[in-house]
Design an enzyme around this catalytic site. Sequence first.
Site, PDB file in Angstrom:
ATOM      1  N   GLU A 272       0.846  -1.193   0.000  1.00  0.00           N
ATOM      2  CA  GLU A 272       0.000   0.000   0.000  1.00  0.00           C
ATOM      3  C   GLU A 272       0.884   1.246   0.000  1.00  0.00           C
ATOM      4  OE1 GLU A 272      -3.577   1.818   2.838  1.00  0.00           O
ATOM      5  OE2 GLU A 272      -1.948   0.659   3.722  1.00  0.00           O
ATOM      6  N   LYS A 332     -10.127   0.043  -2.562  1.00  0.00           N
ATOM      7  CA  LYS A 332     -10.366  -0.362  -1.176  1.00  0.00           C
ATOM      8  C   LYS A 332     -11.835  -0.190  -0.813  1.00  0.00           C
ATOM      9  CE  LYS A 332      -8.562   0.441   3.509  1.00  0.00           C
ATOM     10  NZ  LYS A 332      -7.612   1.257   4.313  1.00  0.00           N
ATOM     11  N   CYS A 389      -4.593  -3.093   3.793  1.00  0.00           N
ATOM     12  CA  CYS A 389      -4.380  -2.627   5.159  1.00  0.00           C
ATOM     13  C   CYS A 389      -5.418  -3.185   6.132  1.00  0.00           C
ATOM     14  CB  CYS A 389      -4.349  -1.097   5.191  1.00  0.00           C
ATOM     15  SG  CYS A 389      -3.591  -0.424   6.699  1.00  0.00           S
TER      16      CYS A 389
END
Length: 520
Positions: A272, A332, A389
């Site tokens: 990321e 995301k 994440c």
Amino acid sequence: MPYRGRVLRRAALALASGGALTLAFPAYGVWWLAPVAVAGLTLATCGVRARHGAWLGLLAGGAFFVPALSWSGTDFLGVVPWLGLAASQALFVALVGAVVAGLSRGRPVVRPAVVALAWVGAEALRDRVPYGGFPWVRLAFSQADSPLGRLAALGGAPLVTFGVALTGGLLALAVRYAARAPEVAPGSGRRGGPRALVLAALVGVAGLLVPVPTDGPTARVMAVQGNVPRPGLDFNAERRQVLDNHVEATLAGLARGRAAGEPAPEVVVWPENASDIDPTRNADAAAQIARVTDAAGVPLLVGGLLDEPAPRISNVTLMYRPRQGLVQTYVKQHPVPFAEYIPDREFFRRFSSAVDLLSREMAAGDRPGVFRVERTGPGLPVAAGATICFEVAYDELVRGTVQAGANLVLVQTNNATFGSSHESVQQLAISRIRAIEHGRSVVHVSTVGVSALILPDGTLRQPTSLYTTATLRGDLPLRETLTLATRIGPWPEYGAGALLLLIVVLTLVRPRTERTDPPS
């Protein structure tokens, strides 16, 4: 014992239980303290009124979450978000205390199954509310090295939590027997304590009976931890330097592999925020990525930011192919509230103008991202499912990726914001449970570490150090068989919640003549 002494003893036991639970998680990793902590809180709350149980649970929750989430209060973030987050999460442990106390009212009876259901129910809520929940440091995520962790293959993280809490409830029951409290189980004799201990031991090792196969055709993966110029919120102040770090680390890793005669990778993965310069709008960034892709000769999966949809931005995984450029994007799905977007901004602005420090919010994607890499040799194509994440902590997001066809899971993260805290190793432990839960190899790659390759049984390979540059190369099994946990999805959690609700309702509607007040 005088009333004040009993109160202080229960409060001290609740605080000690919260502290013990902290030690069960990485970087301490004393996983067997998790059921011990549950036992302590059970004993502290058993037999008191529900409201007293809630206060004791709040004490335990504070003693746990304040140190366990201290990474959210690093020098780069401040004390207010840390304590606010810890307090909000402690409320869910207060709920556990209230339920356990309320269902033992009258006779301070330890009901291990109720204890287990209460923990699963509280974590189910914590996974969902408020603003999509924050399911970090669940009981299950302390058990990557424990036999109980293998239960994830049968019922996911909720079943692991159930096993931990059930073991703790049985330990508490054994202590009650040892104290010879006649109200524990009248007429049960002296054998109740040893029986409870034997049951606790059996539950604690039950996961050893769960198969967690790691066989299957393999794919050679290369993951790159490029490092950042400096830790903290301004980790990407030199965004071009972060991108260059990953470019140079990848090229150097490829050169070392060729010099050593190692097989070439079939896919290369960046973490990321490896390119926070939008390569779809910046020709120089796109050229650097093309340089790496052409040198590798295989697809490159890049974690980055896109300046879209205006006025928001997107946290994405981008797949580049040699001589083709960008071919696929994953956005995301679960941006982090108060970090990547501000919910109810007008309301929270009344308390602090700091909410406006986040001027550009992140948009949310609406579908899983599975990147398919065809292979020239024999074996399955690589189907890499992207998880960015904190998404790895959400059951439904990882499960949705596997159900969409992923035979390899990517966890691309950036831990630079959290300094040298325990956040990175806590996240790595979650990835290990996900590997077991879905029977998938996991590529866990961070900008700054800790990164690692993870086998489908949760075994770590090549874990890195924090704030170093590293490349990881390895052959990881590709498995397509769905575990029972993947197939049944959230139903164990739903079932546990429904059963707990039924028990609460039946307790509340019992004829009043059957109820007695607990000792003062």
